[in-house]
Design a protein around this motif. Structure first.
Motif, mmCIF file in Angstrom:
data_model
loop_
_atom_site.group_PDB
_atom_site.id
_atom_site.type_symbol
_atom_site.label_atom_id
_atom_site.label_comp_id
_atom_site.label_asym_id
_atom_site.label_seq_id
_atom_site.Cartn_x
_atom_site.Cartn_y
_atom_site.Cartn_z
ATOM 1 N N HIS A 98 52.732 57.450 42.200
ATOM 2 C CA HIS A 98 52.297 56.837 43.460
ATOM 3 C C HIS A 98 50.785 56.946 43.638
ATOM 4 N N ARG A 99 50.198 58.031 43.168
ATOM 5 C CA ARG A 99 48.753 58.176 43.241
ATOM 6 C C ARG A 99 48.068 57.103 42.405
ATOM 7 N N ARG A 148 45.798 49.764 43.787
ATOM 8 C CA ARG A 148 45.727 48.938 45.001
ATOM 9 C C ARG A 148 44.336 48.988 45.616
ATOM 10 N N GLU A 149 43.776 50.192 45.674
ATOM 11 C CA GLU A 149 42.448 50.334 46.255
ATOM 12 C C GLU A 149 41.409 49.591 45.426
ATOM 13 N N ARG A 165 41.776 45.992 46.309
ATOM 14 C CA ARG A 165 41.200 45.760 47.636
ATOM 15 C C ARG A 165 39.680 45.700 47.568
ATOM 16 N N MET A 188 49.347 54.207 41.511
ATOM 17 C CA MET A 188 49.574 52.902 42.145
ATOM 18 C C MET A 188 48.597 52.688 43.297
ATOM 19 N N GLU A 189 48.361 53.726 44.094
ATOM 20 C CA GLU A 189 47.438 53.604 45.226
ATOM 21 C C GLU A 189 46.008 53.389 44.726
ATOM 22 N N GLU A 190 45.635 54.028 43.627
ATOM 23 C CA GLU A 190 44.312 53.807 43.045
ATOM 24 C C GLU A 190 44.155 52.352 42.606
ATOM 25 N N LYS A 213 54.861 61.773 42.364
ATOM 26 C CA LYS A 213 53.594 61.829 43.092
ATOM 27 C C LYS A 213 52.457 61.245 42.270
#
Length: 152
Positions: A67-68, A74-75, A78, A70-72, A64
């Motif tokens: 993945h958190r 990506r954001e 972006r 990785m999402e940070e 978890k």
């Protein structure tokens, strides 16, 4: 107790605790660790199960967190692109999702008080319907009897 450490190339994933656990059990059986006291076996089995559950939970927490992060990342990428091209971020409509068809399996469970109140309301409704029906029948009978009887 013997532990087997599996080494794999960096490109492949690391062995999970369950893999190590199964290797350990296999080695115990091969060495002859199957026999022994039942009481000790139960305690060892319980301890091993606790260790296994703890390792599974720890692995899930690591996953978890990974993945958190990785999402940070990506954001962040972006947002850099949005800033570069002067694009406004779309507002997420959180309220629209619940207004759509709610999943009946995911509904909120009713408390016993709510269930009792609903049952009482249904009883009142049924009772009220029955009462009204009886009153109309009585009034009809009353008018029929008054029509047949003549008072002098």
């Amino acid at each position: 107790m013997y532990y087997v450490l599996c080494t794999q190339p960096q490109s492949q994933s690391q062995p999970t605790h369950t893999t190590l656990y199964s290797y350990r059990i296999s080695l115990q059986r091969a060495v002859g660790g199957d026999g022994g006291d039942d009481g000790d076996d139960k305690e060892k089995a319980e301890e091993e199960e606790r260790e296994r559950q703890e390792a599974i939970k720890e692995a899930e927490d690591r996953r978890k967190e990974k993945h958190r992060k990785m999402e940070e990342e990506r954001e962040k990428m972006r947002q850099d692109i949005r800033d570069k091209y002067n694009i406004k971020k779309k507002e997420e409509i959180v309220e629209a999702a619940p207004q759509e068809e709610p999943n009946p399996l995911m509904r909120k469970k009713k408390t016993p008080e709510e269930l009792a109140a609903e049952a009482e309301q249904e009883e009142l409704d049924d009772f009220t319907k029955l009462k009204n029906q009886i009153e109309t029948q009585v009034n009809e009978l009353k008018t029929q009897i008054e029509g047949k009887c003549v008072m002098q």
